[in-house]
Design a protein around this motif. Structure first.
Motif, PDB file in Angstrom:
ATOM      1  N   HIS A  93       8.471  17.763  -3.637  1.00  0.00           N
ATOM      2  CA  HIS A  93       8.546  19.203  -3.429  1.00  0.00           C
ATOM      3  C   HIS A  93       9.635  19.365  -4.580  1.00  0.00           C
ATOM      4  O   HIS A  93       9.576  20.362  -5.293  1.00  0.00           O
ATOM      5  N   GLY A  97       7.058  20.575  -7.025  1.00  0.00           N
ATOM      6  CA  GLY A  97       6.767  21.824  -6.178  1.00  0.00           C
ATOM      7  C   GLY A  97       6.948  23.285  -6.894  1.00  0.00           C
ATOM      8  O   GLY A  97       5.961  23.924  -6.989  1.00  0.00           O
ATOM      9  N   ARG A 102       2.836  24.031  -3.538  1.00  0.00           N
ATOM     10  CA  ARG A 102       2.741  22.887  -2.389  1.00  0.00           C
ATOM     11  C   ARG A 102       1.266  22.390  -2.141  1.00  0.00           C
ATOM     12  O   ARG A 102       0.046  22.922  -2.079  1.00  0.00           O
ATOM     13  N   GLU A 106       2.914  16.100  -1.684  1.00  0.00           N
ATOM     14  CA  GLU A 106       3.997  16.199  -0.998  1.00  0.00           C
ATOM     15  C   GLU A 106       4.006  16.393   0.436  1.00  0.00           C
ATOM     16  O   GLU A 106       4.986  16.360   1.163  1.00  0.00           O
TER      17      GLU A 106
END
Ligand code: HEM
Length: 425
Positions: A93, A97, A102, A106
């Motif tokens: 992340h 990210g 997302r 992750e």
């Protein structure tokens, strides 16, 4: 393809030079003696891998030295990656990210399992045979066509660099006219040598391109990757209570963005290293040329010998031990695959490239629930590249008149140039 379209991949190649330098490409020639020394001292060391080589590197940028540990044995790396209850993937992340969004990379269980099972039908071995027949062989041939009459080429810069990203674009359903724009954005997306503004702009623009494709696929179904992702459903009542959960546009866009660093850049590097393995061992090259049935084991040995990605990372969720060594809750744990894949406890003469060795599983694709989703795609792309290059370029060998640096790098291992000559027919 127009001249402008041809120029785009070259611009992308240039943009990568800076990223490569940050990852030790062209600087770290042979990390294996030092990795062996570290492994022999202790299976787990506190601190990053890059610091042990006095290199910058993503691991040093992401966390302070005392906030991370690195595992140097096959057994230790394997154990960390399989234990998803203790070691979380949430650190992605922080690293990816913001520019990618997302993604499954992750996520931890059970969210990870649910999302991955939605996407995985698009990456089965059978689906990859369809990719191969429908467009992959044509793409490989189109690049070989450009230099087959010349008797010489740079198989890294003229071939391996362009081919996997082209495959992702076509697999996604990108119109050919949009490929140059796609290349431009992919060159910047996760390029640490570009500014954060440039990366975010590339991320936005790539997102807008993919959104148009999603809109079209929602109106008219298609067999490409975006079409498959748009149609995917998970009949899991517990998930959202409806049993009809679909991927949202943002989830599909993030996944497509992930495929660029995960699927295209790794495969490019892996193709260069397996080619270098063969070209620098002419007896093995001759054997494969004479018997293409040896190609799958050549691909596996290439991936073991020179893994394209140094390591992934996990966050320890509690105080624990790896190979009897303490790891604190909150520490990032690096898993240098290059050290694991050269562990003498698992392989004899681990630093040798030997396609005839008895194969045991390696960790180039990771292991456990996050094992590479594109594993069949990568193997197929590497196999097809070797098959067609060896068939169409008789007498293929390293160019005796042009020096070849071979495979270099720490964070990323690549043969950036592969000057070769071959017979023209
Ligand atoms: C030789 C080429 C490749 C190598 C060495 C490689 C390596 C890896 C590794 C080590 C992971 C695990 C990451 C982790 O555990 O944190 C991974 C995950 C992944 N790879 Fe690959 N990869 C390659 C090619 C591809 C291709 C061609 C695709 C897609 C077309 C792909 C898509 C993915 C995806 C989506 C994930 C995330 C899986 C998950 O988190 O569940 N990769 N890859």
């Amino acid at each position: 393809m127009t001249q402008d379209q041809k120029a785009e991949p070259q611009a992308q190649f240039d943009a990568f030079a800076a990223k490569d330098a940050l990852n030790g490409v062209g600087i770290v020639k042979d990390p294996y003696p030092r990795l062996a020394e570290l492994r022999a001292q202790c299976p787990v060391h506190q601190g990053s891998v890059s610091a042990r080589f006095d290199m910058p590197g993503a691991d040093r940028i992401i966390a302070a030295e005392d906030a991370q540990a690195s595992v140097y044995t096959f057994q230790g790396v394997d154990a960390v990656l399989r234990d998803v209850q203790t070691f979380s993937s949430n650190w992605y992340h922080v690293t990816l990210g913001e520019v990618i969004g997302r993604t499954i990379l992750e996520m931890d269980p059970p969210e990870h399992r649910r999302f991955r099972s939605l996407i995985s039908p698009a990456f089965t071995r059978r689906e990859m045979l369809r990719w191969e027949e429908t467009f992959v062989r044509d793409i490989v041939n189109s690049y070989i066509d450009r230099f087959v009459a010349d008797g010489r080429a740079d198989l890294a810069a003229d071939f391996a660099f362009h081919y996997p990203v082209h495959v992702i674009a076509v697999a996604a359903g990108m119109p050919v006219a949009d490929l140059p724009e796609f290349y431009r954005h992919t060159a910047l997306l996760t390029n640490v040598a570009a500014s954060q503004e440039e990366r975010l702009a590339a991320s936005r623009d790539l997102g807008a391109m993919v959104r148009q494709l999603i809109d079209a696929r929602r109106k008219e179904p298609s067999h490409d990757l975006i079409g498959v992702l748009v149609r995917a459903r998970l009949t899991d009542e517990e998930w959202d209570g409806t049993g009809k959960r679909q991927l949202t546009d943002d989830e599909i866009i993030a996944f497509l963005r992930l495929l660029v660093p995960a699927g295209a850049q790794t495969t490019y590097r892996a193709i260069t290293t397996v080619l270098y393995g063969l070209l620098s061992h002419p007896d093995q090259l001759d054997a494969v040329r004479a018997d293409h049935g040896l190609i799958p084991q050549t691909v596996e040995e290439g991936l073991r010998w020179e893994v394209p990605l140094l390591a992934v990372g996990r966050t320890a969720l509690r105080d624990t031990e790896v190979e009897g060594c303490p790891v604190r809750a909150g520490q990032i744990v690096n898993t240098p695959f290059a050290a694991a894949n050269h562990d003498p406890a698992r392989w004899e003469r681990p630093d040798d490239f030997d396609i005839f060795r008895t194969a045991v599983p390696h960790v180039a694709f990771g292991v456990g629930p996050h094992v590479c989703l594109g594993i069949h795609a990568a193997r197929m792309e590497m196999r097809v590249a070797l098959e067609l290059l060896l068939t169409r370029l008789p007498g293929l060998r390293l160019d005796p008149d042009t020096p070849c640096e071979g495979v270099t790098g720490l964070g990323l291992r690549t043969a950036v140039h592969l000057p070769v000559v071959f017979d023209t027919v």
